[in-house]
Design a protein around this motif. Structure first.
Motif, mmCIF file in Angstrom:
data_model
loop_
_atom_site.group_PDB
_atom_site.id
_atom_site.type_symbol
_atom_site.label_atom_id
_atom_site.label_comp_id
_atom_site.label_asym_id
_atom_site.label_seq_id
_atom_site.Cartn_x
_atom_site.Cartn_y
_atom_site.Cartn_z
ATOM 1 N N ASN A 49 0.633 -1.178 0.019
ATOM 2 C CA ASN A 49 0.130 -0.084 -0.047
ATOM 3 C C ASN A 49 0.732 1.203 -0.110
ATOM 4 O OD1 ASN A 49 0.681 0.735 2.875
ATOM 5 N ND2 ASN A 49 -0.564 -1.337 3.106
ATOM 6 N N ALA A 70 -3.605 -5.821 -7.229
ATOM 7 C CA ALA A 70 -4.508 -4.961 -7.547
ATOM 8 C C ALA A 70 -5.129 -4.415 -6.313
ATOM 9 C CB ALA A 70 -5.585 -5.431 -8.624
ATOM 10 N N ASP A 71 -5.600 -5.212 -5.275
ATOM 11 C CA ASP A 71 -6.009 -5.039 -4.213
ATOM 12 C C ASP A 71 -5.328 -3.960 -3.280
ATOM 13 O OD1 ASP A 71 -8.282 -5.284 -2.160
ATOM 14 O OD2 ASP A 71 -6.835 -6.316 -0.978
ATOM 15 N N GLN A 72 -4.093 -4.282 -3.143
ATOM 16 C CA GLN A 72 -2.890 -3.696 -2.405
ATOM 17 C C GLN A 72 -2.885 -2.308 -3.111
ATOM 18 O OE1 GLN A 72 -1.650 -4.067 0.366
ATOM 19 N NE2 GLN A 72 -0.939 -6.108 0.806
ATOM 20 N N ALA A 74 -5.029 -0.567 -4.764
ATOM 21 C CA ALA A 74 -6.190 0.198 -4.764
ATOM 22 C C ALA A 74 -6.323 0.767 -3.196
ATOM 23 C CB ALA A 74 -7.324 -0.881 -4.761
ATOM 24 N N ASN A 75 -5.490 0.303 -2.420
ATOM 25 C CA ASN A 75 -5.429 0.861 -1.097
ATOM 26 C C ASN A 75 -4.274 1.887 -0.836
ATOM 27 O OD1 ASN A 75 -8.032 -0.137 0.601
ATOM 28 N ND2 ASN A 75 -7.036 -1.904 -0.324
ATOM 29 N N TYR A 84 1.999 4.457 -9.246
ATOM 30 C CA TYR A 84 1.890 2.833 -8.952
ATOM 31 C C TYR A 84 1.490 2.224 -10.348
ATOM 32 C CZ TYR A 84 1.569 4.291 -4.031
ATOM 33 O OH TYR A 84 1.735 4.658 -2.954
ATOM 34 N N GLN A 86 0.703 -1.994 -11.576
ATOM 35 C CA GLN A 86 0.766 -3.632 -11.344
ATOM 36 C C GLN A 86 1.924 -4.258 -12.106
ATOM 37 O OE1 GLN A 86 -3.274 -5.051 -11.740
ATOM 38 N NE2 GLN A 86 -2.756 -6.883 -10.968
#
Length: 254
Positions: A49, A70-72, A74-75, A84, A86
């Motif tokens: 993050n 992608a979840d990391q 997103a935060n 950032y 991916q």
């Protein structure tokens, strides 16, 4: 006999990692920037993050934060000098010869290291510095907290110990046993210190990969039993107690 607290400490949701993971001290980014041959670009691999990423941005013209999740991302914390992307560690989304510093904080144990090192050499500027960083097992500081510290050490090593992935041993050893094919130099002695409440402490514990594995194995009762006992020992949940983690560093010139 202790009973489970009404709050489910181990069901924090996807944002828990960003909320509860301890930040690195500003002195870490300041040191890393001081040994980089150029401050035009730093690349933070497995950035999560963006905890270290945004701190590096205080010292570099631009920082790339790369993570496969992608979840990391997103935060991740926004910063005007951070981009950032991916990206896997084994196929870095960075230009050849561009980076004065390449870091991987609490992430290198997940990499295919030979392929990652090939990518490090590809994106490194002349004389670039590479650093693999990790922080060790937490400890509660101070004589009054010895019983709490002992309780969480038993939980970490014995009660959920079997649910840690094998790669966790590399973190516990400070990456000392991994191959590091660069011109290595020592780094400074640094540590993370946080004055945490009970909510912050157990929120951090909830982010452990061993907790996720234990839940998947149907060990909810084990987790809630620990949380109830630990909360009872802590006392007033708003009381702040000093928690520390040693920072381990492998540091070298590419």
């Amino acid at each position: 006999m202790s009973t489970a607290p009404s709050k489910n400490w181990f069901d924090q949701g996807g944002a828990a990692y960003a909320r509860f993971r301890p930040e690195y001290p500003p002195s870490l980014a300041a040191f890393l920037s001081s040994v980089a041959p150029t401050r035009r670009l730093a690349v933070d691999v497995g950035c999560g993050n963006g905890q270290l990423t945004t701190q590096l941005a205080d010292h570099f013209d631009q920082v790339l934060g790369l993570d496969p999740s992608a979840d990391q991302l997103a935060n991740a914390v926004a910063h005007p000098r951070v981009e950032y992307r991916q990206s896997a560690a084994e196929q870095l989304q960075a230009e050849p010869g561009s980076a004065g510093l390449i870091t991987a904080a609490q992430a290198a144990h997940w990499f295919d290291l030979p392929r990652f090192y090939e990518e490090v050499r590809r994106v490194a500027a002349p004389g670039a510095v590479v650093s693999l960083l990790s922080y060790g097992v937490l400890a509660l500081d101070g004589a009054r907290d010895r019983a709490l510290d002992g309780r969480i050490q038993r939980f970490y090593a014995d009660e959920v110990g079997r649910y840690w992935p094998a790669e966790r041993r590399l973190v516990d050893a400070g990456y000392a046993s991994i191959d590091f094919p660069f011109d290595e130099r020592p780094g400074p002695a640094l540590e993370i210190r946080k004055p945490w409440t009970l909510d912050e402490m157990l929120g951090y514990v909830s982010t452990w990969s061993a907790i996720r594995s234990a839940r998947e194995a149907g060990q909810e009762a084990l987790l809630h039993r620990f949380a109830a006992e630990f909360a009872e020992m802590w006392g007033d949940p708003t009381t702040r107690r000093e928690v520390r983690w040693p920072i381990n560093m492998r540091l070298g010139t590419v």
